[in-house]
Structures are given as structure tokens and as C-alpha cells.
Design a protein around this motif. Sequence first.
Motif, short mmCIF file in Angstrom:
data_model
loop_
_atom_site.label_atom_id
_atom_site.label_comp_id
_atom_site.label_asym_id
_atom_site.label_seq_id
_atom_site.Cartn_x
_atom_site.Cartn_y
_atom_site.Cartn_z
N VAL A 29 0.83 -1.21 0.00
CA VAL A 29 0.00 0.00 0.00
C VAL A 29 0.87 1.25 0.00
O VAL A 29 0.58 2.22 -0.71
N PHE A 30 1.93 1.24 0.78
CA PHE A 30 2.83 2.40 0.82
C PHE A 30 3.43 2.67 -0.56
O PHE A 30 3.45 3.81 -1.04
N CYS A 31 3.92 1.62 -1.20
CA CYS A 31 4.52 1.78 -2.54
C CYS A 31 3.47 2.22 -3.56
O CYS A 31 3.75 3.05 -4.43
N PHE A 32 2.26 1.67 -3.45
CA PHE A 32 1.20 2.05 -4.38
C PHE A 32 0.87 3.54 -4.24
O PHE A 32 0.72 4.24 -5.25
N VAL A 33 0.77 4.02 -3.02
CA VAL A 33 0.45 5.44 -2.81
C VAL A 33 1.57 6.33 -3.35
O VAL A 33 1.30 7.37 -3.95
N ILE A 34 2.82 5.93 -3.15
CA ILE A 34 3.94 6.69 -3.67
C ILE A 34 3.87 6.78 -5.19
O ILE A 34 4.09 7.84 -5.79
N ALA A 51 -7.72 2.82 -10.43
CA ALA A 51 -9.00 2.45 -9.84
C ALA A 51 -9.37 1.01 -10.20
O ALA A 51 -9.91 0.27 -9.38
N VAL A 52 -9.07 0.62 -11.43
CA VAL A 52 -9.34 -0.76 -11.86
C VAL A 52 -8.49 -1.73 -11.05
O VAL A 52 -8.97 -2.80 -10.63
N LEU A 53 -7.23 -1.39 -10.80
CA LEU A 53 -6.36 -2.25 -10.00
C LEU A 53 -6.91 -2.42 -8.58
O LEU A 53 -6.93 -3.53 -8.03
N LEU A 54 -7.36 -1.32 -7.98
CA LEU A 54 -7.93 -1.41 -6.64
C LEU A 54 -9.23 -2.21 -6.65
O LEU A 54 -9.51 -2.96 -5.70
N ALA A 55 -10.02 -2.06 -7.70
CA ALA A 55 -11.25 -2.85 -7.81
C ALA A 55 -10.92 -4.34 -7.90
O ALA A 55 -11.63 -5.17 -7.32
N VAL A 226 5.85 -12.71 12.71
CA VAL A 226 5.28 -12.97 11.39
C VAL A 226 6.39 -12.95 10.35
O VAL A 226 7.34 -12.18 10.44
N SER A 227 6.26 -13.81 9.37
CA SER A 227 7.22 -13.86 8.28
C SER A 227 6.46 -14.07 6.98
O SER A 227 5.29 -14.44 6.97
N ALA A 228 7.15 -13.82 5.86
CA ALA A 228 6.52 -13.95 4.54
C ALA A 228 7.46 -14.66 3.60
O ALA A 228 8.67 -14.44 3.61
N SER A 229 6.88 -15.51 2.77
CA SER A 229 7.66 -16.21 1.77
C SER A 229 7.82 -15.34 0.53
O SER A 229 7.18 -14.29 0.39
N ARG A 230 8.67 -15.79 -0.39
CA ARG A 230 8.85 -15.04 -1.63
C ARG A 230 7.55 -15.00 -2.44
O ARG A 230 7.24 -13.99 -3.08
N THR A 231 6.80 -16.08 -2.39
CA THR A 231 5.52 -16.11 -3.12
C THR A 231 4.56 -15.08 -2.57
O THR A 231 3.89 -14.37 -3.33
N GLN A 232 4.48 -14.97 -1.26
CA GLN A 232 3.59 -13.99 -0.64
C GLN A 232 4.03 -12.57 -0.95
O GLN A 232 3.19 -11.69 -1.22
N TRP A 233 5.33 -12.32 -0.93
CA TRP A 233 5.82 -11.00 -1.31
C TRP A 233 5.48 -10.69 -2.77
O TRP A 233 5.12 -9.56 -3.12
N SER A 234 5.57 -11.70 -3.62
CA SER A 234 5.25 -11.51 -5.04
C SER A 234 3.79 -11.14 -5.22
O SER A 234 3.46 -10.23 -5.99
N THR A 238 2.34 -7.24 -6.42
CA THR A 238 1.74 -7.18 -7.76
C THR A 238 1.05 -5.84 -7.98
O THR A 238 1.16 -5.24 -9.07
N LEU A 239 0.35 -5.34 -6.97
CA LEU A 239 -0.37 -4.06 -7.09
C LEU A 239 0.58 -2.90 -7.35
O LEU A 239 0.41 -2.18 -8.35
N PRO A 240 1.58 -2.65 -6.50
CA PRO A 240 2.46 -1.50 -6.78
C PRO A 240 3.28 -1.66 -8.05
O PRO A 240 3.59 -0.66 -8.72
N CYS A 241 3.66 -2.89 -8.42
CA CYS A 241 4.43 -3.08 -9.65
C CYS A 241 3.60 -2.76 -10.88
O CYS A 241 4.07 -2.10 -11.82
N ALA A 242 2.34 -3.21 -10.87
CA ALA A 242 1.46 -2.88 -11.99
C ALA A 242 1.21 -1.37 -12.04
O ALA A 242 1.17 -0.77 -13.12
N ALA A 243 1.05 -0.75 -10.86
CA ALA A 243 0.85 0.70 -10.82
C ALA A 243 2.09 1.44 -11.32
O ALA A 243 1.98 2.48 -11.97
N LEU A 244 3.28 0.90 -11.04
CA LEU A 244 4.52 1.54 -11.50
C LEU A 244 4.60 1.55 -13.02
O LEU A 244 5.04 2.54 -13.63
#
Length: 253
Positions: A29-34, A51-55, A226-234, A238-244
Motif C-alpha cells: 500500500v505504501f509503494c502504491f500510494v507513492i 482504480a481498476v487495480l484497486l477494484a 510474522v514472516s513472509a515467503s517469496r511467493t507472498q511478497w510476489s 503485484t499491485l504497486p508493480c502494476a501501478a509503477l
Amino acid sequence: MGAGHAHKLYRHGHSPVHGLPPHTKLAAVFCFVIVVVSTPREAMWAFALYAVLLAAVAYAARIPAAFLLKRLLIEIPFVAFAVLMPFVARGERVDVLGMSLSVNGLWGAWNVLAKGTLGVAASVLLASTTELRELLLGLQRLKLPPLLVQIASFMIRYGDVITDEMRRMRIARESRGFEASGVKHWGVLAKSAGALFIRSYERGERVHLAMVSRGYAGSMPVIDDVSASRTQWSYALTLPCAALVVCLLGWIL
């Protein structure tokens, strides 16, 4: 941070978005807003794609449109500010429906509305899919200063305590036949506010003494890591990368 605190923005669910670790969603969310803020205001089509991405995220999270739109009402003050900008801004003027409006003001109003609405929508989606306790754990995982995390945790807890205390005091007043109906009752309400402050302060002192007696020395123990795998990070990024990609096209085209 051992106990959960449900909040009105949160919508319980078992979607893929709900299942993502909180720190991945915070970072996304932070990267998307930036990215949204960095988009040129003239690229109107880019904001439509955002807006389509958020939808799409809302659909994946199974968040109803009515639920999301209702909580977007929090930005009404910013909308009112944006509406005034074309009337008060200086520079080149243009006639719209018989009104003389500033061109810079129109662009500024559009900029505030588009970017503000997208930012609020992204924040609402984050709050709708993440509990407050998980958000605090996510901030802790992202290495936010521990003192700030503790302050946020105590604010949430004492917010609940004070709200509950206010409810009990209101019930006590109403059970005695009191009903505020004008200026003449402001004195009673002021005394209630003073009593609430004293009770909250005293409870804070008792809680602090209890924490110190149990070994509190300025830092809270980490109960859940809490921890996250590479798949979860991917998935999360996806949202901020598509927005970029959209943002870059907005600057190029």
C-alpha cells in the motif's frame, strides 16, 4: 500486543488478500500510494487504471462495493477543499456553466480528488483485510521504531477503554433521567468529561505499575513473529508493480 482488537473497518474473511502477512500489505500500500502521487495529473487515464487495480484487489478480497464506498466518505473534507480550489486559485480563467473558474484550480482540484481518493481507497482496503493487532505486528516487522509501535498499541487499547468508560457514564446519566438538550446541560457534560479524564489517568497509572511489577523495562515482548515467503511478497507487490508500469507510461505518453 497479545490480544486482538476488532475495528469497524475490518471485514472478516478468508480471501487470499486476508491471508497475506501484514507487513507485505503495508509495504504494498505504501509503494502504491507513492506511485500514485508520482503520476502526472494530466494522465487521467492512468488514474482510471489505478482504480481498476484497486477494484481487482477488492474483488480478490471479497470486499463489497457498498462497504468500500461507505468508508470512502471519510474524505469528504478533502472533497470540499478541492471544490473550492477552482474558485479561489489565480491564473488563467475559463468559463464553465456561466462561472469563471481558474484553470490551475481545476487541475489542482482534479489532482487532489484523484490521488486522495485512490490513497484513501487503498488504505480502506488495507484496514478491511487486516486486523489492528496484525497491523502493529507488521509495523514491528518492518522495523518501525519500537517506541512508536508501543505508542500506537497503547493508543488502541486505551481508546477502547475510554470509549467503554464513556458508554458506562452515558448509561449512568440516562438511568437518572438526564438528557442533554441545550446549553444549560453543558455544565454536566463538562463535569463528566473531567471525571472521564481523571478515571483514565488513574487507570493508566495502575496499568503502568502492573507492567513494571511484571518486568516491563521499556520494550514489549515479541509474542508472534510474522514472516513472509517469496511467493507472498510476489502476490503483495503485484499491485504497486502494476501501478509503477502505469505511472511510467503516464510520463512517457
